[in-house]
Motif scaffolding. Structure first.
Motif, short mmCIF file in Angstrom:
data_model
loop_
_atom_site.label_atom_id
_atom_site.label_comp_id
_atom_site.label_asym_id
_atom_site.label_seq_id
_atom_site.Cartn_x
_atom_site.Cartn_y
_atom_site.Cartn_z
N UNK A 187 4.07 19.18 14.83
CA UNK A 187 3.20 18.65 13.80
C UNK A 187 3.93 17.55 13.04
N UNK A 188 3.20 16.52 12.63
CA UNK A 188 3.82 15.36 11.97
C UNK A 188 3.14 15.06 10.65
N UNK A 189 3.95 14.87 9.61
CA UNK A 189 3.49 14.35 8.31
C UNK A 189 4.23 13.06 8.02
N UNK A 190 3.52 12.05 7.52
CA UNK A 190 4.13 10.75 7.23
C UNK A 190 3.72 10.25 5.85
N UNK A 191 4.72 9.73 5.11
CA UNK A 191 4.47 9.05 3.84
C UNK A 191 5.08 7.66 3.93
N UNK A 192 4.32 6.65 3.50
CA UNK A 192 4.79 5.26 3.58
C UNK A 192 4.46 4.53 2.29
N UNK A 193 5.42 3.75 1.79
CA UNK A 193 5.22 2.88 0.64
C UNK A 193 5.70 1.49 1.02
N UNK A 212 0.84 -1.20 0.00
CA UNK A 212 0.00 0.00 0.00
C UNK A 212 0.87 1.25 0.00
N UNK A 213 0.25 2.34 -0.44
CA UNK A 213 0.86 3.66 -0.31
C UNK A 213 -0.05 4.47 0.59
N UNK A 214 0.53 5.23 1.51
CA UNK A 214 -0.29 5.95 2.47
C UNK A 214 0.30 7.30 2.83
N UNK A 215 -0.58 8.20 3.27
CA UNK A 215 -0.17 9.48 3.84
C UNK A 215 -0.93 9.66 5.14
N UNK A 216 -0.30 10.34 6.08
CA UNK A 216 -0.93 10.53 7.38
C UNK A 216 -0.45 11.83 8.00
#
Length: 290
Positions: free
Chosen positions: A76-82, A39-43
């Motif tokens: 503040x937190x930004x996350x990208x996951x592949x 999966x690809x995700x953003x949070x």
């Protein structure tokens, strides 16, 4: 950590996992679990950071408070996951976290007087994992993995004042761990993970009224995380995640330094003390499986 070093680590990990995977049996993964592994995700969310410096090991430790200083606050937190599970069964994941915001600094001046200030922070954390998921039961899987990454923390102490100075901490890290996954329903999967390892090639660089740079000592790290993933419709998922991480930077040797005092530059030495960091990261996100 250099890219080729990280690639070598993960390649070695894949070679180590392959024989184990071949003997793990042919039981298929639960489809709901399998969907969360490619999966690809953003949070988005928050990163609560608590940093402390300690006087142990310093020449003047007996005359200094312990801790020397600490700072706490939420960024503040930004996350990208592949992530992807290949046809061989081997799984890999790359994650990038970006955090920014202010924390409250409480410590002491060079003369020993108590002081408080605001620190500006920017955090970059890139992590890669490689592993092989094993079906333990119809709704249960275990995913052992190796990991490596790079951590960068920029902080500005006394932000917004004439006394402000910048410190940059960088470090690679390598380790391993495991993730436990349980499919509660065909749409709802929960997971818990734990990992541990050591920092690699930590370094610091200070600039402003005080200037120095050099290597730091290595330090162990450990973490744990819990996540809930719910497939809303088709390939789309919503998830919530919370994690805890403990790590640190070891005391440096005496580093050549310059200090600006009353307009004059003074040559001296500086020693970066032992430090520890505790982080709680929490996020809500959307994912698309493929």
């Amino acid at each position: 950590m250099k890219k080729n070093a990280l690639f070598s680590l993960l390649s070695a990990g894949a070679l180590c996992i392959a024989p184990f995977a071949a003997s793990a049996g042919t039981a298929p993964l639960n489809p709901a679990i399998a969907k969360t592994l490619s999966a690809v995700s953003v949070a988005g969310g928050g990163l609560h950071n608590h940093y402390s410096e300690w006087s142990e090991g310093l020449k003047s430790a007996s005359s200094r408070p312990n801790s020397l200083d600490h700072e706490s606050g939420s960024l503040g937190l930004f996350r990208f996951t592949l992530s992807h599970r290949f046809h061989t069964g081997v799984w890999s994941e790359v994650r990038y976290d970006f955090g920014t915001g202010d924390t409250a600094y409480t410590g002491y001046t060079q003369s020993g007087a108590p002081t408080s200030a605001t620190t500006g922070n920017t955090v970059h954390d890139v992590r890669a994992r490689v592993g092989y998921p094993l079906a333990l039961a119809r709704n249960v899987a275990l995913l052992p993995f190796l990991e490596g990454g790079y951590y960068r923390w920029d902080r500005t102490v006394d932000q917004g004042t004439p006394l402000a100075y910048n410190e940059l901490y960088t470090s690679g890290y390598v380790g391993g761990g495991a993730k436990f996954l349980y499919a509660i329903t065909p749409r709802w999967v929960v997971s818990a993970s734990a990992d541990a390892g050591s920092t690699v090639n930590p370094d610091t660089d200070a600039s402003g009224l005080v200037n120095y740079s050099g290597g730091l000592g290595t330090h162990t790290y450990a973490g744990a995380a819990f996540q809930e993933d719910y497939r809303v419709r088709g390939n789309w998922h919503l998830f919530a995640r919370i994690s805890y991480r403990y790590f640190g930077f070891g005391r440096s040797n005496a580093l050549p330094a310059t200090v600006v005092s009353n307009g004059a530059t003074i040559n001296t030495t500086a020693t970066e003390p032992n430090s520890t960091t505790e982080q709680v990261r929490y996020s809500l996100g959307v994912a698309y499986d493929f």
